[in-house]
Each structure stands twice: as structure tokens, then as C-alpha cells.
Design a protein around this motif. Structure first.
Motif, PDB file in Angstrom:
ATOM      1  N   ILE A 179       0.807  -1.136  -0.067  1.00 28.08           N
ATOM      2  CA  ILE A 179      -0.105  -0.095  -0.042  1.00 28.08           C
ATOM      3  C   ILE A 179       0.816   1.188   0.150  1.00 28.08           C
ATOM      4  N   GLY A 180       0.399   2.414  -0.056  1.00 29.68           N
ATOM      5  CA  GLY A 180       1.085   3.742  -0.188  1.00 29.68           C
ATOM      6  C   GLY A 180       1.591   4.340   1.272  1.00 29.68           C
ATOM      7  N   LEU A 181       2.133   3.481   1.891  1.00 29.90           N
ATOM      8  CA  LEU A 181       2.622   3.868   3.162  1.00 29.90           C
ATOM      9  C   LEU A 181       4.192   3.296   3.633  1.00 29.90           C
ATOM     10  N   ARG A 182       4.904   4.334   3.652  1.00 31.73           N
ATOM     11  CA  ARG A 182       6.329   3.893   3.870  1.00 31.73           C
ATOM     12  C   ARG A 182       7.034   4.927   4.829  1.00 31.73           C
ATOM     13  N   VAL A 183       8.331   4.575   5.463  1.00 30.31           N
ATOM     14  CA  VAL A 183       8.881   5.396   6.284  1.00 30.31           C
ATOM     15  C   VAL A 183      10.020   6.169   5.697  1.00 30.31           C
ATOM     16  N   GLU A 184       9.684   7.560   6.055  1.00 32.69           N
ATOM     17  CA  GLU A 184      10.613   8.657   5.729  1.00 32.69           C
ATOM     18  C   GLU A 184      11.023   9.441   6.573  1.00 32.69           C
ATOM     19  N   SER A 229       6.984   1.788  15.808  1.00 31.96           N
ATOM     20  CA  SER A 229       8.667   2.386  15.714  1.00 31.96           C
ATOM     21  C   SER A 229       8.869   2.180  14.579  1.00 31.96           C
ATOM     22  N   PRO A 230       9.239   3.438  13.655  1.00 32.31           N
ATOM     23  CA  PRO A 230       9.406   3.399  12.313  1.00 32.31           C
ATOM     24  C   PRO A 230      11.034   3.120  12.005  1.00 32.31           C
ATOM     25  N   SER A 231      11.304   2.284  10.913  1.00 35.89           N
ATOM     26  CA  SER A 231      12.687   1.991  10.696  1.00 35.89           C
ATOM     27  C   SER A 231      12.854   2.246   9.042  1.00 35.89           C
ATOM     28  N   ASP A 232      13.996   3.197   8.889  1.00 38.15           N
ATOM     29  CA  ASP A 232      14.180   3.580   7.459  1.00 38.15           C
ATOM     30  C   ASP A 232      14.321   2.274   6.501  1.00 38.15           C
ATOM     31  N   GLY A 233      13.796   2.443   5.613  1.00 33.70           N
ATOM     32  CA  GLY A 233      13.830   1.279   4.468  1.00 33.70           C
ATOM     33  C   GLY A 233      12.707   0.360   4.681  1.00 33.70           C
ATOM     34  N   HIS A 234      11.618   0.579   5.515  1.00 33.78           N
ATOM     35  CA  HIS A 234      10.565  -0.180   5.681  1.00 33.78           C
ATOM     36  C   HIS A 234       9.351   0.412   4.911  1.00 33.78           C
ATOM     37  N   CYS A 235       8.479  -0.434   4.424  1.00 32.37           N
ATOM     38  CA  CYS A 235       7.298   0.027   3.861  1.00 32.37           C
ATOM     39  C   CYS A 235       6.020  -0.696   4.412  1.00 32.37           C
ATOM     40  N   ALA A 236       4.966  -0.617   4.131  1.00 32.06           N
ATOM     41  CA  ALA A 236       3.831  -1.219   4.871  1.00 32.06           C
ATOM     42  C   ALA A 236       2.942  -2.275   3.719  1.00 32.06           C
ATOM     43  N   ILE A 237       2.628  -3.409   4.366  1.00 32.42           N
ATOM     44  CA  ILE A 237       1.660  -4.119   3.435  1.00 32.42           C
ATOM     45  C   ILE A 237       0.454  -4.327   4.497  1.00 32.42           C
ATOM     46  N   SER A 238      -0.611  -4.643   3.674  1.00 34.14           N
ATOM     47  CA  SER A 238      -1.937  -4.957   4.248  1.00 34.14           C
ATOM     48  C   SER A 238      -2.392  -6.441   4.219  1.00 34.14           C
ATOM     49  N   SER A 248      10.535  -5.027   4.822  1.00 32.10           N
ATOM     50  CA  SER A 248      11.541  -4.228   4.130  1.00 32.10           C
ATOM     51  C   SER A 248      10.735  -4.057   2.958  1.00 32.10           C
ATOM     52  N   CYS A 249      11.267  -2.696   2.244  1.00 30.31           N
ATOM     53  CA  CYS A 249      10.451  -2.469   0.884  1.00 30.31           C
ATOM     54  C   CYS A 249      11.155  -3.197  -0.358  1.00 30.31           C
ATOM     55  N   ASP A 250      12.449  -3.922   0.043  1.00 29.90           N
ATOM     56  CA  ASP A 250      12.882  -4.974  -0.835  1.00 29.90           C
ATOM     57  C   ASP A 250      12.256  -6.290  -1.301  1.00 29.90           C
ATOM     58  N   GLU A 251      11.237  -6.305  -0.078  1.00 24.11           N
ATOM     59  CA  GLU A 251      10.476  -7.587  -0.177  1.00 24.11           C
ATOM     60  C   GLU A 251       9.457  -7.873  -1.420  1.00 24.11           C
ATOM     61  N   LYS A 252       9.185  -8.764  -2.086  1.00 24.11           N
ATOM     62  CA  LYS A 252       8.290  -8.829  -3.159  1.00 24.11           C
ATOM     63  C   LYS A 252       7.041  -9.611  -2.500  1.00 24.11           C
ATOM     64  N   ASN A 253       5.903  -8.580  -2.966  1.00 21.27           N
ATOM     65  CA  ASN A 253       4.369  -8.983  -2.406  1.00 21.27           C
ATOM     66  C   ASN A 253       3.573  -8.698  -3.602  1.00 21.27           C
ATOM     67  N   ARG A 254       2.173  -8.858  -3.284  1.00 18.87           N
ATOM     68  CA  ARG A 254       1.195  -8.246  -4.284  1.00 18.87           C
ATOM     69  C   ARG A 254       1.006  -6.941  -3.843  1.00 18.87           C
ATOM     70  N   TRP A 255       0.010  -6.061  -4.904  1.00 20.18           N
ATOM     71  CA  TRP A 255      -0.336  -4.739  -4.486  1.00 20.18           C
ATOM     72  C   TRP A 255      -1.329  -4.399  -4.908  1.00 20.18           C
ATOM     73  N   ILE A 256      -1.893  -3.137  -4.450  1.00 23.49           N
ATOM     74  CA  ILE A 256      -3.295  -2.588  -4.550  1.00 23.49           C
ATOM     75  C   ILE A 256      -2.980  -1.279  -4.789  1.00 23.49           C
ATOM     76  N   CYS A 257      -3.838  -0.938  -6.240  1.00 17.68           N
ATOM     77  CA  CYS A 257      -3.707   0.420  -6.666  1.00 17.68           C
ATOM     78  C   CYS A 257      -5.071   1.075  -6.508  1.00 17.68           C
ATOM     79  N   LYS A 258      -4.950   2.510  -6.440  1.00 17.87           N
ATOM     80  CA  LYS A 258      -6.134   3.367  -6.143  1.00 17.87           C
ATOM     81  C   LYS A 258      -6.018   4.318  -6.823  1.00 17.87           C
ATOM     82  N   LYS A 259      -7.311   4.983  -7.439  1.00 18.73           N
ATOM     83  CA  LYS A 259      -7.417   6.248  -8.334  1.00 18.73           C
ATOM     84  C   LYS A 259      -8.745   6.675  -7.896  1.00 18.73           C
TER      85      LYS A 259
END
Length: 359
Positions: free
Chosen positions: A297-302, A324-333, A343-354
Motif C-alpha cells: 500500500i502507499g505507506l512507507r518510512v521517510e 517504531s518506524p525504521s528507514d527502508g521499511h514499507c507497509a503491507i496490508s 522491508s521495501c525490498d520484499e516482493k509482494n502483491r499490491w493494491i492500486c487506487k485512483k
């Protein structure tokens, strides 16, 4: 008038000092009246007068002896006094010399102490100068090495400057060639006819019309010569916005950046949640059965904070299991589990929105 006459007598003394008697040396002085000479001025003296004249020289001799003894005594006393004076002067002189010598000795000792202190200071100074000299020698050696290195570096830089000069000349030559080509292109552009320009314009318009036609077909598909428009294009689900769940197989799953690039290619972005309702919708769409896998999803650590792609901060930390956020991490649902940090480098499915169209 015989009493007024003066008679002179001379006495000659002879002494025998060394006589040997029975093999022994005996010192003996004897006074012998050998000769007595009497001189008379008046030859006409009676024998009686001559007889009395024999006693007069003896009295005078005794008087002279006493006079000589007194004189000798005085001279002896003077000699003793003189000797005592000389001794006193000598003692005074010796004492003065001793005191002067003692003073000079003390002065010499003080001078020696001062010289010893000066010598120690000079020794320390000499040791320090020797140490400084050694340091200077080491520094000189280091400076020599640095100078050699700088010389080598200078030689390398000189070669590089020479090479850069050659490259600059080549670039100048290429620049001249490009300017010549640009002039040729400008001439070719001027030679284009109005017909060619019109043809290019017509081709661009046709491309835009084709894209618009695709959009119409996507949102308003034609059925039995009729078009029925929908808020979301084909393959997207409507829930206040349009969502596309990408259930990619194992080999086709993507990292967070790759998933976002795919959504952008569909004129959308990874799904973000504005409120609790959208959070629930996103979690419900993570529906893949029999697999404990998530959807990007569109959520990550910055900068150490959880941020949505639209720039908002994540205000409700209960939505994610790792606050507790860690740099280089993103969120999955995850379905019925909320959001999870990976980790943002993992490979998963994804959900788009518009956004959905207003129909």
C-alpha cells in the motif's frame, strides 16, 4: 804631673782550642797574656808611675765590657722586639691571607655552584636541542617523502592536464562539427514544406483522438451499439474510489517501488487510507486465501516517520503493528490483521487506487 799622663797598653790574646790528650778531643780555652806593650808619651817616668799604669787599662777594659754588655742587651732586646713584631706581622699577614683565602674559597664554591647549575642547564638545553634536532631530522625525512609524493602527483596531474587539453581540443572539434550539423538541421527544417508540417499535426491529433477513444471504451464500453459509462474502468472495483487488486503469482510479485511504478502506469498510485472506512476497505481487499501474504500500500518510512504517498503523516499508530518506524521499511496490508512493517525490498502483491468518475 805624672797623673795627667795617659799610658796606652795593648794586650794580645792567644788561644789554644784543640788539644789531644790520650786519644780524646778536649776543647779548652786559655787566656794567656803573652805580650803587654805600654806606650808612654813621657819617657821620663819613674818606675812607680809605670807600676800604677798597669792597673788603669784593666779598669777601662772592664768599663768597656760592661758598656758592651749593656749595648748587647739593648740590641738583644731590640732584636727580640723586632722578631716579635715580625712574628706579629707574619701572623697578621697569614691570618689576612687565610681570611682572604677563605673568602676566595667561599666565592669559588659559590662560583662553582653557579657554574654547576649553569652546566646542568646547558646540559638540559643541549639534550633538548639534540631532541629537537632529531625531530627536525625526522620532519625533514617526512617532508622529503611528501615532496617526492607531491612530485609524483604533480607528474600524474601534468599528464592528466595534457590529456584533458587534448580532450578539450577534441571536444572543441566535435562542438564545431555539432554546430555545423545544427546549421544543416536548421536548413533542413526551413526546407520542410507546410504540407509536411500539416501532416505531422494531423498525426498528433489522430493519436490524441485514439487515446481519448481508449478512455471512453474503458469507462463506457459499447454493448449492443449502446454505451454505458461506469465510475471505474473495467477490472477496477468501486468503493468511494477505484481499487485494483493485483494478485500476482510468486514469480511476478514486485518490490514496493516496482509495484508503485505499475500503478502509475495505470494512471493511479498505491492505495492510501484517509479514514477508518478506507482502512477497512483496503484490508478487506487483501483477500488471497490460504496464504499469509500481504499487499503493498502507499505507506512507507521517510525521515524516521510513517508517511502516506499524499504527504500525510500516519496519525493512528494502531493501524500498524510496528509503531517504531525504521528507514527502508514499507507497509503491507493483511486481511483482518491491519498493516504490517516489512522491508521495501520484499516482493509482494499490491493494491492500486485512483479517483472514481462522476457518472
Amino acid at each position: 804631673m805624672a797623673e795627667d799622663e795617659v799610658n796606652y797598653a795593648s794586650v794580645v790574646f792567644k788561644s789554644n782550642q784543640q788539644q789531644k790528650s790520650e786519644g780524646k778531643l778536649i776543647k779548652k780555652e786559655e787566656t794567656v797574656y803573652d805580650k803587654v806593650k805600654v806606650q808612654n808619651k813621657a819617657t821620663e817616668q819613674t818606675p812607680v808611675t809605670n807600676a800604677s799604669a798597669e792597673f788603669l787599662p784593666d779598669k777601662k777594659s772592664n768599663h768597656r765590657c760592661r758598656h758592651y754588655q749593656q749595648l748587647a742587651c739593648c740590641l738583644g732586646t731590640l732584636c727580640i722586639i723586632l722578631v716579635l713584631v715580625i712574628i706579629a706581622v707574619g701572623v697578621y699577614h697569614v691570618t689576612s691571607i687565610y681570611e682572604n683565602d677563605e673568602t676566595e674559597l667561599n666565592q669559588l664554591k659559590e662560583n662553582q655552584t653557579t657554574l654547576n647549575a649553569v652546566n646542568r642547564n646547558l646540559t638540559k638545553l643541549n639534550n633538548k636541542l639534540s631532541s629537537d634536532n632529531e625531530d627536525l631530522k625526522r620532519n625533514q625525512t617526512q617532508l622529503t617523502l611528501q615532496m617526492n609524493n607531491l612530485t609524483q602527483t604533480f607528474n600524474v596531474l601534468d599528464k592528466e592536464v595534457t590529456n584533458l587539453t587534448k580532450e578539450n581540443r577534441n571536444l572543441k572539434d566535435k562542438n564545431k562539427e555539432l554546430k555545423t550539423q545544427n546549421k544543416d538541421l536548421e536548413a533542413e527544417k526551413k526546407n520542410l514544406t507546410e504540407t509536411e508540417i500539416q501532416n505531422l499535426t494531423t498525426s498528433s491529433n489522430e493519436h490524441n483522438v485514439s487515446r481519448a477513444q481508449w478512455s471512453i471504451d474503458a469507462y463506457c464500453p459499447q454493448e449492443n451499439n449502446n454505451r454505458k459509462c461506469k465510475a471505474c474502468q473495467k477490472g477496477w472495483e468501486l468503493n468511494s474510489s477505484c481499487y485494483a487488486t493485483n494478485n500476482a503469482d510468486q514469480g511476478e510479485r514486485k518490490t514496493w517501488e516496482e509495484a508503485r511504478k505499475d500503478c502509475r502506469g495505470k494512471i493511479s498510485d498505491l492505495a492510501v487510507a484517509i479514514n477508518e472506512e478506507e482502512t477497512k476497505i483496503i484490508c478487506e481487499k487483501s483477500w488471497q486465501k490460504n496464504e499469509n501474504t500481504g499487499y503493498w500500500i502507499g505507506l512507507r518510512v521517510e525521515d524516521g516517520k510513517w508517511k502516506w504517498l499524499d504527504g500525510r503523516d500516519l496519525t493512528n499508530n494502531s493501524w500498524i503493528d510496528q509503531s517504531s518506524p525504521s528507514d527502508g521499511h514499507c507497509a503491507i496490508s493483511l486481511q483482518n490483521q491491519g498493516f504490517k512493517s516489512v522491508s521495501c525490498d520484499e516482493k509482494n502483491r499490491w493494491i492500486c487506487k485512483k479517483k472514481a468518475l462522476s457518472v
